[in-house]
Design a protein around this motif. Structure first.
Motif, short mmCIF file in Angstrom:
data_model
loop_
_atom_site.label_atom_id
_atom_site.label_comp_id
_atom_site.label_asym_id
_atom_site.label_seq_id
_atom_site.Cartn_x
_atom_site.Cartn_y
_atom_site.Cartn_z
N THR A 201 -2.69 22.02 -2.24
CA THR A 201 -2.59 21.96 -0.77
C THR A 201 -2.41 20.52 -0.30
O THR A 201 -1.58 20.23 0.56
N ASP A 202 -3.16 19.58 -0.88
CA ASP A 202 -3.07 18.19 -0.46
C ASP A 202 -1.75 17.54 -0.88
O ASP A 202 -1.23 16.69 -0.19
N THR A 203 -1.22 17.96 -2.02
CA THR A 203 0.02 17.36 -2.51
C THR A 203 1.23 17.82 -1.71
O THR A 203 2.15 17.06 -1.46
N LYS A 204 1.18 19.10 -1.28
CA LYS A 204 2.30 19.61 -0.47
C LYS A 204 2.33 18.88 0.84
O LYS A 204 3.25 18.57 1.44
N ARG B 20 -15.81 14.07 6.48
CA ARG B 20 -15.14 13.02 5.70
C ARG B 20 -13.79 13.52 5.17
O ARG B 20 -12.78 12.84 5.30
N ASP B 21 -13.79 14.72 4.58
CA ASP B 21 -12.56 15.24 3.99
C ASP B 21 -11.48 15.48 5.03
O ASP B 21 -10.30 15.24 4.79
N LYS B 22 -11.88 15.95 6.20
CA LYS B 22 -10.91 16.17 7.28
C LYS B 22 -10.28 14.85 7.69
O LYS B 22 -9.06 14.74 7.85
N ILE C 160 -6.96 10.62 -3.61
CA ILE C 160 -6.24 9.57 -2.89
C ILE C 160 -5.44 8.75 -3.90
O ILE C 160 -6.01 8.19 -4.83
N PRO C 161 -4.10 8.68 -3.74
CA PRO C 161 -3.30 7.86 -4.66
C PRO C 161 -3.73 6.40 -4.60
O PRO C 161 -4.02 5.88 -3.52
N PRO C 162 -3.78 5.73 -5.75
CA PRO C 162 -4.27 4.34 -5.78
C PRO C 162 -3.49 3.39 -4.88
O PRO C 162 -4.05 2.45 -4.33
N GLU C 163 -2.18 3.63 -4.71
CA GLU C 163 -1.37 2.69 -3.94
C GLU C 163 -1.71 2.69 -2.44
O GLU C 163 -1.37 1.74 -1.75
N ILE C 164 -2.38 3.71 -1.95
CA ILE C 164 -2.76 3.73 -0.53
C ILE C 164 -4.27 3.89 -0.33
O ILE C 164 -4.74 4.02 0.79
N ALA C 165 -5.02 3.86 -1.42
CA ALA C 165 -6.47 4.12 -1.35
C ALA C 165 -7.21 3.13 -0.46
O ALA C 165 -8.05 3.54 0.34
N SER C 166 -6.91 1.86 -0.56
CA SER C 166 -7.66 0.88 0.23
C SER C 166 -7.48 1.12 1.72
O SER C 166 -8.42 1.02 2.50
N HIS C 167 -6.27 1.48 2.12
CA HIS C 167 -6.00 1.73 3.55
C HIS C 167 -6.65 3.04 4.01
O HIS C 167 -7.24 3.11 5.08
N VAL C 168 -6.57 4.07 3.19
CA VAL C 168 -7.08 5.39 3.56
C VAL C 168 -8.61 5.39 3.63
O VAL C 168 -9.20 5.98 4.53
N LEU C 169 -9.26 4.73 2.69
CA LEU C 169 -10.72 4.76 2.60
C LEU C 169 -11.43 3.77 3.52
O LEU C 169 -12.64 3.88 3.72
N GLU C 170 -10.68 2.85 4.10
CA GLU C 170 -11.29 1.81 4.93
C GLU C 170 -12.03 2.41 6.13
O GLU C 170 -11.48 3.14 6.93
N GLY C 171 -13.34 2.13 6.19
CA GLY C 171 -14.16 2.54 7.33
C GLY C 171 -14.60 3.99 7.34
O GLY C 171 -15.22 4.44 8.29
N ARG D 105 -5.79 10.79 7.38
CA ARG D 105 -5.39 9.43 7.03
C ARG D 105 -4.39 9.43 5.87
O ARG D 105 -3.46 8.63 5.86
N LEU D 106 -4.60 10.31 4.92
CA LEU D 106 -3.70 10.41 3.77
C LEU D 106 -2.30 10.81 4.23
O LEU D 106 -1.31 10.22 3.82
N GLN D 107 -2.24 11.80 5.10
CA GLN D 107 -0.95 12.26 5.62
C GLN D 107 -0.26 11.14 6.41
O GLN D 107 0.93 10.89 6.22
N ASP D 108 -1.02 10.45 7.26
CA ASP D 108 -0.45 9.34 8.04
C ASP D 108 0.05 8.21 7.13
O ASP D 108 1.12 7.65 7.36
N SER D 109 -0.74 7.90 6.11
CA SER D 109 -0.37 6.82 5.19
C SER D 109 0.87 7.17 4.38
O SER D 109 1.72 6.31 4.13
N GLU D 110 0.97 8.42 3.95
CA GLU D 110 2.16 8.85 3.20
C GLU D 110 3.40 8.73 4.08
O GLU D 110 4.45 8.29 3.62
#
Length: 137
Positions: free
Chosen positions: A134-137, A69-71, A20-31, A76-81
């Motif tokens: 895979t995650d970066t693409k 969790r990973d799914k 998870i990139p640090p700039e969006i980590a707090s939003h992605v990991l929340e909950g 969330r990572l894709q949505d946040s990006e």
């Protein structure tokens, strides 16, 4: 019927957990359930019993939790990006896209180099790099 005994390497099925990139980590990991309680139980079981066959329930529970969790994290990572890209000025968004493309190229090159490594270490490197790619693409 044959009984299957899970080992630690069985947790390396499918792609590894996303980075998870640090700039969006707090939003992605929340909950998100990080499975840390189940992981502590697994480590405690391994510490007490010293071998994996006595910790089948813990390994299975952690594997299920980690897959869920990973799914969720990947979604969330894709949505946040996407949200980050839409809220950025166009020049910043282009720069971020170029940075991600550069990272993909680097990961592809490292994966090619890792394909020459034999044994378990080669497998672990390829597994990790393939998941990151895979995650970066």
């Amino acid at each position: 019927m044959e009984e299957t005994i899970l080992v630690g390497d069985d947790l390396m099925m499918g792609p590894p957990s996303p980075l998870i990139p640090p700039e969006i980590a707090s939003h992605v990991l929340e909950g998100v359930d990080l499975c840390d309680g189940i992981l502590k139980n697994l480590f405690l079981c391994l510490q007490i019993n010293d071998i994996e066959p006595f910790c089948q329930d813990e390994i299975a529970l952690y594997r299920q939790c980690a897959e869920k969790r990973d799914k969720e994290l990947r979604q969330r990572l894709q949505d946040s990006e996407c949200k980050l890209g839409l809220s950025m000025p166009i020049d910043d968004a282009k720069e971020r896209a170029a940075q991600l493309e550069s990272e993909v190229t680097s990961l592809e090159r490292r994966l090619i180099l890792a394909s020459g490594i034999e044994g378990m270490e080669g497998f672990r490197q390829r597994w990790s790099l393939h998941g990151r790619l895979t995650d970066t693409k």
